[in-house]
Design a protein around this motif. Structure first.
Motif, PDB file in Angstrom:
ATOM      1  N   GLU A  47      -6.371  -1.129 -15.589  1.00  0.00           N
ATOM      2  CA  GLU A  47      -6.695  -0.611 -14.074  1.00  0.00           C
ATOM      3  C   GLU A  47      -6.176  -0.485 -13.253  1.00  0.00           C
ATOM      4  OE1 GLU A  47     -10.883   1.092 -14.247  1.00  0.00           O
ATOM      5  OE2 GLU A  47     -10.648   2.552 -16.351  1.00  0.00           O
ATOM      6  N   MET A  48      -5.967   0.043 -11.969  1.00  0.00           N
ATOM      7  CA  MET A  48      -5.676  -0.776 -10.683  1.00  0.00           C
ATOM      8  C   MET A  48      -6.095   0.259  -9.783  1.00  0.00           C
ATOM      9  SD  MET A  48      -1.743   0.810  -9.365  1.00  0.00           S
ATOM     10  CE  MET A  48      -2.936   2.437  -9.010  1.00  0.00           C
ATOM     11  N   ALA A  49      -6.121  -0.454  -8.494  1.00  0.00           N
ATOM     12  CA  ALA A  49      -6.777  -0.791  -7.430  1.00  0.00           C
ATOM     13  C   ALA A  49      -6.568  -0.702  -6.810  1.00  0.00           C
ATOM     14  CB  ALA A  49      -8.284  -1.673  -7.192  1.00  0.00           C
ATOM     15  N   LEU A  50      -5.549   0.198  -5.558  1.00  0.00           N
ATOM     16  CA  LEU A  50      -4.707   0.446  -4.786  1.00  0.00           C
ATOM     17  C   LEU A  50      -5.328   0.744  -3.747  1.00  0.00           C
ATOM     18  CD1 LEU A  50      -1.796  -1.156  -4.020  1.00  0.00           C
ATOM     19  CD2 LEU A  50      -1.212   0.694  -5.146  1.00  0.00           C
ATOM     20  N   CYS A  51      -4.712   0.758  -2.244  1.00  0.00           N
ATOM     21  CA  CYS A  51      -4.927   2.003  -1.194  1.00  0.00           C
ATOM     22  C   CYS A  51      -4.410   2.815  -1.215  1.00  0.00           C
ATOM     23  CB  CYS A  51      -4.438   1.482  -0.084  1.00  0.00           C
ATOM     24  SG  CYS A  51      -4.961   2.198   1.198  1.00  0.00           S
ATOM     25  N   ARG A  52      -5.188   3.836  -2.279  1.00  0.00           N
ATOM     26  CA  ARG A  52      -4.927   5.610  -1.746  1.00  0.00           C
ATOM     27  C   ARG A  52      -3.929   6.398  -1.056  1.00  0.00           C
ATOM     28  NH1 ARG A  52      -6.596   3.517  -6.305  1.00  0.00           N
ATOM     29  NH2 ARG A  52      -7.020   5.738  -8.516  1.00  0.00           N
ATOM     30  N   GLN A  53      -4.099   5.504   0.989  1.00  0.00           N
ATOM     31  CA  GLN A  53      -3.512   6.258   1.908  1.00  0.00           C
ATOM     32  C   GLN A  53      -3.989   7.353   1.614  1.00  0.00           C
ATOM     33  OE1 GLN A  53      -2.381   3.503   2.594  1.00  0.00           O
ATOM     34  NE2 GLN A  53      -0.842   2.229   1.371  1.00  0.00           N
ATOM     35  N   CYS A  54      -5.373   7.470   1.607  1.00  0.00           N
ATOM     36  CA  CYS A  54      -6.618   9.099   1.840  1.00  0.00           C
ATOM     37  C   CYS A  54      -5.484   9.777   2.982  1.00  0.00           C
ATOM     38  CB  CYS A  54      -7.565   8.591   1.966  1.00  0.00           C
ATOM     39  SG  CYS A  54      -7.890   7.595   0.122  1.00  0.00           S
ATOM     40  N   GLY A  55      -6.119  11.313   2.524  1.00  0.00           N
ATOM     41  CA  GLY A  55      -5.473  11.999   3.744  1.00  0.00           C
ATOM     42  C   GLY A  55      -6.900  12.314   4.788  1.00  0.00           C
ATOM     43  N   ASP A  56      -8.170  11.773   3.703  1.00  0.00           N
ATOM     44  CA  ASP A  56      -9.441  12.237   4.685  1.00  0.00           C
ATOM     45  C   ASP A  56      -9.576  11.082   4.641  1.00  0.00           C
ATOM     46  OD1 ASP A  56     -11.237  12.522   5.770  1.00  0.00           O
ATOM     47  OD2 ASP A  56     -12.360  13.633   3.832  1.00  0.00           O
TER      48      ASP A  56
END
Lengths: 469, 410
Positions: A47-56
């Motif tokens: 699995e990957m952990a990476l910033c999703r650059q969330c909209g919220d």
């Protein structure tokens, strides 16, 4: 109006945990990697952990210093070293474990997408990481006019409707569109009783004569100097590979300057899911039913794009709606080529109704068809030859794809083995045509993650002269 | 009325066969797109077209396509885009073309396609006959049958004038007999290009239905259903097609008259009466057989028998009224066909004439002759027999019909 952003996509089934992405990130950022690949729940999965650059973004909400902000232009969550007070509240605010403290410097680190050319994606050898351009496509084409009215009567989840709308958005108004009998006119594009669902000139050719009718239109417009009109078809597989084949073949042989888009849903879905020459081996259809004596279609599908290559058409490509940015690239080239010669774009289109696929699983089916090499994505021109636009290496087993499709539910081990063998054979052939060394089908299935010599140095594939029939 | 007896040779006088005459008629009509596929006995016709285009005598797009189905299909596209279109075919080619052929009149596309008429398979046959054209008589194309090479050449511009008339807007088949006309050589005076240009005027072939980004529309949306506007829309299309066909009768007459004024050649537009003024029996003929039939009529007249002849030029729409009138005073009619109506065991023209005569108050006997199948010659002797039989029927004798004129030829 909302804006969509490009992003890094992770294809977990392709990841073998090699860690190249982390090494590349670390090297570029001169510190700890912003991307983390971690063992998944099942053995061998990652699995990957990476910033999703969330909209919220929760990180932005919890930051007391205003050091984290959502960038309206790029979509990236920007971090300001000047404003940050190193409280690290953000690292606990993120549900994805994607923002953390640098174990060396102690300051916050997070992914900034390398300005749109992420080092991790370039470094990934397995294709598990991809730079998804879908956001750019949305921004570019969201403003373009939809050439069909809202409320076409396609089935829920219809992939063909998606294809129609995107293709015609890109083509625009200066066009003449043929939609031979099938789902595409059936859902109301040509219309019923004097009402039409299309904003460009549109007509039903016969199922059998689409390419010929278009050729006549093009020749006349060329003769009177109106050479900038896109003269094109959105045709199903039946009218293309079966009864309309003579017209397609003839037009390709003569180099008629038309754009022929084949929307391949592997059978006569509109008339009740009968088999066509494009229906794959083993498929249940209403004319290749499953019973005690018959177990679906007993022949393999006709490979129409390869037949078009053999015609030396000006442009031939395959595409899938799981990879829209690639589809749009190919559409650009296909349109351009249609002013020079016969341009053929073959788009695979799973049919939720006829294939027994849940309407919300259609794009997944598209993606798995490509990941398993059941569908291969490539393009061809007589000048440049054939090249893969997505690597066919490291495929998932075809059985994984087949399991997602109801029309294959009955397949036994022998039938699945037949399909896998045909897929491998097809890839081997395409590799030869693309000038790549073909791995023997059996070896292909058992191929290691990456080709390597005993001393561990990566071996680049040998390249022959590109195929030019 | 036939061609005038006195023809002056000009620089445009040629001695050519019927296929070349058709090619010249087409070239003079200036089609924008010509689609071709060879078939006996039409092949030399499309070879002439290709040659004219290659030599620059004709400014048309030449589309050498992969079969007759596509021949008509590319012309559908070209016509809907605004082009004037032409092709030619025969027999098996027409059969293969049938799917788009069936669609053409419904789309109201004013094309001209020559039918070089032929018998077909099976039994395998590549020779003249009219079975191909007669088999498609109910599809909705206008059909005109020519008697001579000159008439072929002239009838093609006339056909465009009819097809493109706003009251008609229907496709036209100009038919000429395979072998006898296609390969038979005769004198033809080519009309001047300016004369044909002035006769035809500006083309406007897609004002009603077009595929043009400047006038976007959906061509041929689905109609029909269980009730309401769907079926009634379909009914109005069909009724309009019939109205166009009916209107064509007057337009055909006017176009022939106009052509005659411009060229001096007044062809009979619907039917031609030959020595019918005091005729007691009549033959009905169609196409190239008529010349031999007229000779036989002349011979019978020399023998004192009052025989006349009615030749049909326009078979679709069927000129029923003028035929009924022309045959209203005779005591018997012999109809000579070059095709078979299998359902009624007679010739197809016979069946049509029989139906037309129902409008007349007096019943007269009719007899069906079938000859000229598979390239067979219908000689003056055959027509002499037909006349003799018709005279006997007029006298009250009953005969088994049809009579197969070439049945015992050796």
């Amino acid at each position: 109006m909302s804006i969509a952003f490009d992003t890094i996509a992770f294809r977990a089934p392709k990841c073998d945990g090699c860690g190249e992405c982390m090494k590349a990130c670390s090297a570029v950022k001169q510190g700890a990697s912003r991307i983390s690949i971690v063992p998944g729940a099942s053995a061998g999965a990652f699995e990957m952990a990476l910033c999703r650059q969330c909209g919220d973004p929760k990180c932005v909400m919890v930051c007391p210093a205003g050091a984290l902000t959502k960038n309206g232009a790029s979509g990236v969550i920007d971090w300001s070293a000047d404003k940050c007070v190193d409280c690290l509240l953000c690292t606990s605010g993120c549900a994805y474990g994607a923002i953390s403290a640098d174990p060396v410097g102690g300051r916050v680190i997070k992914c900034d997408q390398c300005g749109g050319d992420p080092a991790c994606v370039s470094a990934c050898p397995s294709g598990a990481l991809e730079w998804g351009g879908a956001g750019s496509i949305y921004n570019r084409f969201g403003e373009m006019e939809d050439m069909f009215v809202p409320g076409l009567a396609g089935c829920q989840g219809c992939n063909s409707e998606l294809i129609m709308r995107h293709v015609m958005r890109r083509v625009g108004r200066n066009s003449v569109l043929a939609t031979p009998p099938g789902c595409i006119p059936g859902m109301g594009s040509v219309g019923y009783n004097g009402k039409t669902g299309t904003k460009v000139p549109v007509f039903h050719p016969l199922l059998t004569n689409t390419a010929s009718m278009l050729a006549g239109i093009r020749r006349y417009y060329d003769k009177v100097g109106r050479k900038d009109i896109v003269v094109m078809a959105l045709a199903g597989d039946g009218g293309t590979v079966d009864c309309g084949f003579h017209a397609v073949s003839g037009a390709a042989e003569r180099g008629e300057k038309i754009l022929y888009v084949c929307v391949d849903n592997e059978g006569y879905m509109n008339t009740g899911m009968q088999r066509s020459g494009a229906t794959p081996y083993g498929s249940w259809t209403s004319t290749t039913p499953v019973g005690d004596k018959l177990k679906g279609k007993t022949q393999d599908a006709k490979n129409m794009p390869m037949i078009m290559v053999a015609h030396r058409a000006a442009y031939v490509a395959t595409a899938s709606t799981a990879y829209m940015e690639e589809l749009y690239d190919k559409l650009d080239r296909a349109i351009e080529a249609s002013f020079k010669g016969f341009s053929y774009l073959h788009i695979y289109s799973p049919c939720p109704t006829g294939w027994r696929v849940a309407s919300n699983k259609v794009i997944e089916a598209c993606r798995m068809s490509v990941e398993s090499n059941f569908v291969t994505l490539w393009e061809y021109t007589p000048e440049a030859g054939l090249r893969f636009t997505r690597s066919p290496d490291r495929p998932i087993p075809v059985v994984d794809y087949a399991r997602t499709i109801g029309k294959y539910r009955h397949l036994d081990a022998d039938q699945l083995a037949h399909i896998q063998a045909k897929v491998d054979e097809q890839v081997a052939l395409l590799k030869r045509l693309a000038g790549e060394v073909a791995t023997a089908p059996a070896a292909l299935a058992a191929a290691p993650a990456r080709t390597s010599t005993p001393d561990g140095a990566a071996t680049p594939p040998l390249r022959h002269e590109t195929f030019r029939p | 009325m036939s061609a005038p007896a006195t023809l002056k040779a000009t620089s445009r006088t040629m001695v050519i066969d019927g296929n070349e005459a058709a090619a010249w008629g087409a070239a003079l009509s200036r089609p924008d797109v010509v689609a071709v596929y060879p078939i006996t006995p039409q092949s030399s016709l499309v070879e002439y077209l290709a040659k004219f285009i290659a030599e620059g005598k004709m400014d048309a797009e030449l589309m050498d396509v992969e079969g007759e189905h596509s021949v008509l299909s590319v012309l559908h596209g070209a016509c809907l885009a605004g082009g004037r279109t032409y092709s030619a075919t025969s027999a098996q080619g027409l059969a293969y073309m049938f799917e788009p052929y069936f669609r053409t009149p419904g789309l109201r596309l004013p094309m001209v396609v020559s039918l070089v008429t032929r018998d077909s398979v099976t039994p395998c046959c590549v020779w003249g006959g009219q079975q191909d054209a007669m088999t498609v008589k109910e599809v909705g194309w206008i059909q005109m049958y020519c008697e001579t090479q000159q008439e072929i050449c002239d009838s093609i511009p006339i056909a465009y004038k009819v097809a493109e008339h706003a009251d008609v807007m229907l496709p036209v088949n100009v038919c000429h007999d395979g072998n006898y006309l296609s390969y038979g050589v005769a004198r033809v005076d080519l009309p001047e290009q300016e004369v044909v240009d002035a006769f035809l005027g500006e083309k406007n072939v897609n004002w009603h239905a077009c595929l043009d980004p400047e006038r976007p529309m959906a061509v041929d949306p689905l109609t029909g259903g269980a009730g309401g506007i769907g079926p009634s829309t379909f009914v109005r299309y069909r009724k309009g097609q019939c109205a166009g066909m009916a209107a064509a009768l007057d337009v055909i007459v006017a176009a022939h008259e106009d052509w005659g004024r411009r060229t001096g050649r007044y062809w009979s537009p619907l039917i031609e009466d030959y020595r019918m003024e005091d005729a007691e029996v009549a033959l009905v003929t169609i196409g190239s057989m008529t010349g031999a039939a007229k000779d036989a009529v002349d011979d019978a007249r020399l023998d004192g028998r009052k025989v006349g002849l009615v030749k049909i030029k326009t078979f679709r729409p069927f000129p029923a009224k003028v035929i009924a009138k022309a045959l209203s005073k005779v005591k018997a009619v012999g109809v000579v066909d070059r095709a078979v109506n299998f359902g009624w065991n007679c010739g197809p023209v016979f069946q049509e004439v029989l139906a037309a005569l129902y409008a007349n108050p007096t019943r007269v006997p009719l007899i069906s002759f079938i000859g000229g199948l598979a390239g067979a010659d219908i000689t003056p002797e055959h027509f002499g027999r037909a006349i003799a039989d018709t005279v006997r029927v007029a006298a009250g004798e009953t005969m088994s019909s049809p009579i197969w004129l070439n049945e015992f030829d050796q």
